[in-house]
Design a protein around this motif. Structure first.
Motif, PDB file in Angstrom:
ATOM      1  N   GLY A   1       6.716 -13.530 123.516  1.00 57.79           N
ATOM      2  CA  GLY A   1       5.919 -14.593 122.900  1.00 57.79           C
ATOM      3  C   GLY A   1       4.559 -14.777 123.533  1.00 57.79           C
ATOM      4  N   THR A   2       4.125 -13.803 124.340  1.00 55.56           N
ATOM      5  CA  THR A   2       2.813 -13.943 124.980  1.00 55.56           C
ATOM      6  C   THR A   2       1.936 -12.731 124.710  1.00 55.56           C
ATOM      7  OG1 THR A   2       3.374 -12.862 127.084  1.00 55.56           O
ATOM      8  CG2 THR A   2       3.882 -15.213 126.899  1.00 55.56           C
TER       9      THR A   2
ATOM     10  N   GLY B   1      -0.908  -3.527 119.744  1.00 55.95           N
ATOM     11  CA  GLY B   1      -1.593  -2.358 119.203  1.00 55.95           C
ATOM     12  C   GLY B   1      -2.778  -1.957 120.072  1.00 55.95           C
TER      13      GLY B   1
ATOM     14  N   ALA C   1      -7.291 -20.690 117.588  1.00 52.96           N
ATOM     15  CA  ALA C   1      -6.280 -21.074 116.597  1.00 52.96           C
ATOM     16  C   ALA C   1      -4.893 -20.636 117.027  1.00 52.96           C
ATOM     17  CB  ALA C   1      -6.627 -20.443 115.246  1.00 52.96           C
ATOM     18  N   GLY C   2      -4.817 -19.549 117.760  1.00 49.96           N
ATOM     19  CA  GLY C   2      -3.521 -19.049 118.243  1.00 49.96           C
ATOM     20  C   GLY C   2      -3.437 -19.210 119.737  1.00 49.96           C
ATOM     21  N   ALA C   3      -3.273 -18.081 120.421  1.00 49.79           N
ATOM     22  CA  ALA C   3      -3.105 -18.128 121.879  1.00 49.79           C
ATOM     23  C   ALA C   3      -4.309 -18.766 122.546  1.00 49.79           C
ATOM     24  CB  ALA C   3      -2.903 -16.710 122.409  1.00 49.79           C
TER      25      ALA C   3
ATOM     26  N   LEU D   1      -4.402   1.283 112.598  1.00 56.69           N
ATOM     27  CA  LEU D   1      -4.578   0.730 111.245  1.00 56.69           C
ATOM     28  C   LEU D   1      -4.357  -0.778 111.320  1.00 56.69           C
ATOM     29  CD1 LEU D   1      -2.470   3.358 109.256  1.00 56.69           C
ATOM     30  CD2 LEU D   1      -4.958   3.338 109.633  1.00 56.69           C
TER      31      LEU D   1
ATOM     32  N   ALA E   1      -0.876  -0.815 106.418  1.00 59.65           N
ATOM     33  CA  ALA E   1       0.155   0.203 106.212  1.00 59.65           C
ATOM     34  C   ALA E   1       1.143  -0.372 105.204  1.00 59.65           C
ATOM     35  CB  ALA E   1       0.870   0.498 107.523  1.00 59.65           C
TER      36      ALA E   1
ATOM     37  N   TRP F   1      -3.886 -19.559 126.506  1.00 59.05           N
ATOM     38  CA  TRP F   1      -3.802 -19.323 127.948  1.00 59.05           C
ATOM     39  C   TRP F   1      -3.407 -17.890 128.283  1.00 59.05           C
ATOM     40  CZ3 TRP F   1      -1.466 -23.751 125.785  1.00 59.05           C
ATOM     41  CH2 TRP F   1      -2.045 -24.971 126.156  1.00 59.05           C
TER      42      TRP F   1
ATOM     43  N   TRP G   1       0.338 -30.727 119.427  1.00 61.73           N
ATOM     44  CA  TRP G   1       1.094 -29.477 119.330  1.00 61.73           C
ATOM     45  C   TRP G   1       2.515 -29.856 118.935  1.00 61.73           C
ATOM     46  CZ3 TRP G   1      -0.653 -24.516 121.316  1.00 61.73           C
ATOM     47  CH2 TRP G   1       0.331 -23.530 121.323  1.00 61.73           C
TER      48      TRP G   1
ATOM     49  N   ALA H   1      -3.635  -4.208 115.127  1.00 61.26           N
ATOM     50  CA  ALA H   1      -4.567  -4.291 116.257  1.00 61.26           C
ATOM     51  C   ALA H   1      -4.522  -5.664 116.912  1.00 61.26           C
ATOM     52  CB  ALA H   1      -5.987  -3.959 115.796  1.00 61.26           C
ATOM     53  N   GLY H   2      -3.286  -6.182 117.080  1.00 65.45           N
ATOM     54  CA  GLY H   2      -3.091  -7.333 117.956  1.00 65.45           C
ATOM     55  C   GLY H   2      -3.002  -6.805 119.384  1.00 65.45           C
ATOM     56  N   LEU H   3      -2.473  -7.630 120.275  1.00 64.41           N
ATOM     57  CA  LEU H   3      -2.456  -7.228 121.683  1.00 64.41           C
ATOM     58  C   LEU H   3      -1.585  -5.997 121.925  1.00 64.41           C
ATOM     59  CD1 LEU H   3      -3.881  -8.542 124.189  1.00 64.41           C
ATOM     60  CD2 LEU H   3      -4.111  -9.714 122.025  1.00 64.41           C
TER      61      LEU H   3
ATOM     62  N   THR I   1      -7.108  -2.183 106.581  1.00 66.10           N
ATOM     63  CA  THR I   1      -6.323  -1.030 106.152  1.00 66.10           C
ATOM     64  C   THR I   1      -4.838  -1.271 106.415  1.00 66.10           C
ATOM     65  OG1 THR I   1      -8.218   0.350 106.754  1.00 66.10           O
ATOM     66  CG2 THR I   1      -6.138   1.493 106.332  1.00 66.10           C
TER      67      THR I   1
ATOM     68  N   ALA J   1      -4.589  -4.369 109.102  1.00 64.87           N
ATOM     69  CA  ALA J   1      -4.727  -4.916 107.749  1.00 64.87           C
ATOM     70  C   ALA J   1      -5.843  -5.961 107.655  1.00 64.87           C
ATOM     71  CB  ALA J   1      -3.401  -5.528 107.307  1.00 64.87           C
ATOM     72  N   ALA J   2      -6.018  -6.734 108.712  1.00 64.39           N
ATOM     73  CA  ALA J   2      -7.011  -7.821 108.677  1.00 64.39           C
ATOM     74  C   ALA J   2      -8.422  -7.254 108.881  1.00 64.39           C
ATOM     75  CB  ALA J   2      -6.689  -8.840 109.776  1.00 64.39           C
TER      76      ALA J   2
HETATM   77  C1  LIG Z   1      -0.316 -21.170 117.944  1.00 61.66           C
HETATM   78  C2  LIG Z   1      -0.055 -20.078 118.933  1.00 61.66           C
HETATM   79  C3  LIG Z   1      -0.274 -20.315 120.272  1.00 61.66           C
HETATM   80  C4  LIG Z   1      -0.038 -19.311 121.209  1.00 61.66           C
HETATM   81  N1  LIG Z   1      -0.332 -19.548 122.518  1.00 61.66           N
HETATM   82  C5  LIG Z   1      -0.259 -18.520 123.409  1.00 61.66           C
HETATM   83  C6  LIG Z   1      -0.810 -18.657 124.706  1.00 61.66           C
HETATM   84  O1  LIG Z   1      -1.395 -19.688 125.041  1.00 61.66           O
HETATM   85  N2  LIG Z   1      -0.699 -17.601 125.546  1.00 61.66           N
HETATM   86  C7  LIG Z   1      -0.120 -16.421 125.181  1.00 61.66           C
HETATM   87  O2  LIG Z   1      -0.047 -15.492 126.008  1.00 61.66           O
HETATM   88  N3  LIG Z   1       0.379 -16.265 123.932  1.00 61.66           N
HETATM   89  C8  LIG Z   1       0.295 -17.273 123.042  1.00 61.66           C
HETATM   90  N4  LIG Z   1       0.703 -17.094 121.761  1.00 61.66           N
HETATM   91  C9  LIG Z   1       1.402 -15.848 121.411  1.00 61.66           C
HETATM   92  C10 LIG Z   1       0.483 -14.654 121.313  1.00 61.66           C
HETATM   93  O3  LIG Z   1      -0.613 -14.972 120.500  1.00 61.66           O
HETATM   94  C11 LIG Z   1       1.289 -13.492 120.714  1.00 61.66           C
HETATM   95  O4  LIG Z   1       2.450 -13.265 121.497  1.00 61.66           O
HETATM   96  C12 LIG Z   1       0.511 -12.193 120.680  1.00 61.66           C
HETATM   97  O5  LIG Z   1      -0.801 -12.382 120.235  1.00 61.66           O
HETATM   98  C13 LIG Z   1       1.253 -11.220 119.762  1.00 61.66           C
HETATM   99  O6  LIG Z   1       0.600  -9.979 119.740  1.00 61.66           O
HETATM  100  P1  LIG Z   1       1.244  -8.800 118.884  1.00 61.66           P
HETATM  101  O7  LIG Z   1       0.357  -7.635 119.040  1.00 61.66           O
HETATM  102  O8  LIG Z   1       2.684  -8.648 119.218  1.00 61.66           O
HETATM  103  O9  LIG Z   1       1.246  -9.306 117.383  1.00 61.66           O
HETATM  104  P2  LIG Z   1       0.044  -9.755 116.419  1.00 61.66           P
HETATM  105  O10 LIG Z   1      -0.983 -10.504 117.150  1.00 61.66           O
HETATM  106  O11 LIG Z   1       0.702 -10.411 115.256  1.00 61.66           O
HETATM  107  O12 LIG Z   1      -0.585  -8.369 115.965  1.00 61.66           O
HETATM  108  C14 LIG Z   1      -0.068  -7.634 114.885  1.00 61.66           C
HETATM  109  C15 LIG Z   1      -1.229  -7.156 114.030  1.00 61.66           C
HETATM  110  O13 LIG Z   1      -0.697  -6.426 112.924  1.00 61.66           O
HETATM  111  C16 LIG Z   1      -1.505  -6.688 111.801  1.00 61.66           C
HETATM  112  N5  LIG Z   1      -0.728  -6.338 110.596  1.00 61.66           N
HETATM  113  C17 LIG Z   1       0.226  -7.044 109.959  1.00 61.66           C
HETATM  114  N6  LIG Z   1       0.719  -6.346 108.924  1.00 61.66           N
HETATM  115  C18 LIG Z   1       0.071  -5.158 108.923  1.00 61.66           C
HETATM  116  C19 LIG Z   1       0.159  -3.985 108.120  1.00 61.66           C
HETATM  117  N7  LIG Z   1       1.016  -3.897 107.090  1.00 61.66           N
HETATM  118  N8  LIG Z   1      -0.657  -2.941 108.394  1.00 61.66           N
HETATM  119  C20 LIG Z   1      -1.555  -2.996 109.416  1.00 61.66           C
HETATM  120  N9  LIG Z   1      -1.677  -4.083 110.211  1.00 61.66           N
HETATM  121  C21 LIG Z   1      -0.855  -5.152 109.978  1.00 61.66           C
HETATM  122  C22 LIG Z   1      -1.835  -8.158 111.912  1.00 61.66           C
HETATM  123  O14 LIG Z   1      -2.980  -8.486 111.158  1.00 61.66           O
HETATM  124  C23 LIG Z   1      -2.055  -8.276 113.424  1.00 61.66           C
HETATM  125  O15 LIG Z   1      -3.421  -8.084 113.767  1.00 61.66           O
HETATM  126  C24 LIG Z   1       0.446 -18.058 120.792  1.00 61.66           C
HETATM  127  C25 LIG Z   1       0.637 -17.803 119.438  1.00 61.66           C
HETATM  128  C26 LIG Z   1       0.379 -18.801 118.507  1.00 61.66           C
HETATM  129  C27 LIG Z   1       0.548 -18.492 117.056  1.00 61.66           C
END
Ligand SMILES: Cc1cc2nc3c(=O)[nH]c(=O)nc-3n(C[C@H](O)[C@H](O)[C@H](O)COP(=O)(O)OP(=O)(O)OC[C@H]3O[C@@H](n4cnc5c(N)ncnc54)[C@H](O)[C@@H]3O)c2cc1C
Length: 431
Positions: free
Chosen positions: A407-408, A15, A57-59, A32, A204, A61, A314, A11-13, A202, A34-35
């Motif tokens: 990466g965004t 999901g 802590a992460g993203a 689903l 996977a 902008w 940074w 459930a990141g962006l 939960t 995990a966090a």
């Molecule tokens: C320090 C930092 C600074 C950043 N700055 C920016 C910014 O300024 N602007 C920007 O646009 N982007 C930025 N980013 C990047 C941005 O945060 C990511 O590109 C984006 O959040 C990724 O989303 P995602 O859904 O691909 O992955 P994730 O956010 O990693 O989501 C994946 C999810 O899957 C879950 N998961 C993992 N394993 C399992 C499992 N086995 N079962 C179920 N769930 C699981 C995780 O807990 C997580 O919630 C930054 C990232 C970091 C780390």
């Protein structure tokens, strides 16, 4: 045993983007996660070390705001978006002194010279080379490796000599950068999870795919979820670590994509001022220095962001991994040393207070780094990782799978929505 139309892992962006599209299509979708929270790498904290102020802590902008689908969502909800670029001032040092006007002018135009030097290397038919090759083409340009440091370790979290030039070029950020007031993680938690069926805590652990009609079965500690399709949005770091077992194993071509898209690391170090000194820097000031050589460990700073009382360093690439291994004290010492070379001993008095805040995305087993970069020669892996498997019944999405906004947050969201459309077509689910 739970049965749904489509199951989403993470459930990141990506999901959340997938789940929003599936909900709009009237599908029974289950996410689903995990966090114990949604948002993944979008996570706002209110640390005591910063007096409870919000801190991402992460993203941070909403990049490339003019083509970022999260901007209209925030605007429609009435959220305040801080216009970071318009407020930001910049200060650059050469050695221990501020850059002269002539040096600053040369720096301002160095980005165009860097792009011009990159252009022939990006011509059709040319092999994909490391980003570091660009600065090598302009050895007499005193600002070339400073631009390289920004474009490689600082922005893309990877050393320039390990980073595909094509990947860098395709995913360059353009346009404005906006910051949701109160933090981007808070915005995601507040606006992007509502109305979705999300099971927190939960993980996977196993995905059986390629069953009858393409059906999938996802194993979790609290039971199995079966569905017509699965959308997997975990980071390439999590995939590479083998945290999820795939049965049958993923094809070698997919494993090759994951290997070609490892996680970089960006580490933030935050130091809070204990007195009124602001190092003669204006509010919301970007601070950097001329870098002497390719690969030189360097930290760039945001000072007094939006008028707050801290500086945020940074660092990315190999120095970030080394500092993460060495521990928080080492990271804080590095930040102080970088500032001391510019401002001398007043830094020690100013930041003598609470311990520094250091981010640790490398140590989170659900993330394992900051974001994915393509190794030289692997720029096409992003698109290939996003290609449907099992006729669209198994799909990968996430920031690593977007080519253009990799990466965004926006890239992750769009890739999730695309995967949802493919899953709907494959399963015939939805209205
Ligand atoms: C320090 C930092 C600074 C950043 N700055 C920016 C910014 O300024 N602007 C920007 O646009 N982007 C930025 N980013 C990047 C941005 O945060 C990511 O590109 C984006 O959040 C990724 O989303 P995602 O859904 O691909 O992955 P994730 O956010 O990693 O989501 C994946 C999810 O899957 C879950 N998961 C993992 N394993 C399992 C499992 N086995 N079962 C179920 N769930 C699981 C995780 O807990 C997580 O919630 C930054 C990232 C970091 C780390």
């Amino acid at each position: 045993m739970t049965e749904v139309d489509i199951v989403v892992i993470g459930a990141g962006l990506a999901g959340l983007g997938a789940a929003a599209a599936l909900r709009a299509a009237g599908t029974r979708a289950l996410v689903l996660e995990a966090a114990p929270r949604i948002g993944g790498r979008a996570h706002t904290l209110h640390p005591a070390a910063l007096g409870g102020a919000w801190f991402d802590a992460g993203a941070v902008w909403l990049h490339s705001a003019e083509r970022n689908p999260l901007v209209p969502i925030a605007e429609a909800a009435g959220d305040t978006l801080l216009r970071s670029d318009e407020l930001r001032q910049e200060r650059t040092f050469v050695g221990t002194r501020p850059a002269t006007a002539a040096e600053q002018a040369a720096y301002d135009t160095a980005w165009d010279r860097f792009a011009a030097a990159a252009a022939p290397l990006l011509a059709p038919g040319q092999p994909d080379v490391p980003l570091a090759e660009v600065a090598r083409r302009i050895p007499d340009d005193p600002w070339a490796v400073t631009v390289e440091t920004w474009e490689g370790p600082v922005i893309c979290a990877v050393d320039a000599d390990a980073f595909s030039l094509r990947d860098w070029h395709r995913n360059q950020l353009t346009g404005s950068n906006l910051v949701p007031e109160g933090g981007i993680g808070a915005f995601v938690a507040r606006r992007l999870g509502t109305g979705l069926d999300i099971r927190l805590g939960t993980p996977a652990t196993r995905i059986a795919w390629g069953g009858t009609g393409g059906r999938v079965a996802v194993t979790t500690p609290s039971g199995t979820v079966t569905a017509g399709a699965a959308i997997v949005t975990v980071s390439t770091g999590v995939l590479a670590a083998g945290a999820i077992e795939f049965a049958p194993a993923l094809p070698a071509s997919v494993q090759g994509c994951v290997a070609g898209l490892p996680m970089g690391l960006a580490l933030k170090v935050v130091l809070r001022a204990t007195g009124p000194d602001r190092l003669d820097l204006p509010s919301h000031c970007s601070l950097d220095r001329r870098i002497g050589r390719s690969g030189e460990p360097a930290m760039m700073f945001q000072c007094w962001p939006f008028g707050r009382d801290y500086v945020q360093g940074w660092v990315g690439g190999t120095p970030a991994w080394e500092l993460a291994r060495a521990g928080e004290g080492a990271a804080a010492d590095f930040a102080r040393a970088e500032l001391r070379r510019l401002f001398g001993g007043r830094v020690d008095a100013l930041f003598a207070g609470p311990p520094a805040l250091v981010t640790h995305w490398d140590a989170d087993p659900l993330i394992r780094g900051a974001y994915a970069y393509a190794r030289p020669g692997a720029a096409d892996a992003r698109v290939r990782l996003g290609e449907p498997l099992s006729d669209g019944h198994l799909l990968f999405a996430g920031e690593a799978c977007h080519d253009g906004l990799a990466g965004t947050l926006a890239g992750a969201w769009i890739s999730g929505q695309r995967a949802a459309a493919l899953a709907l077509t494959a399963t015939g689910a939805g209205r």
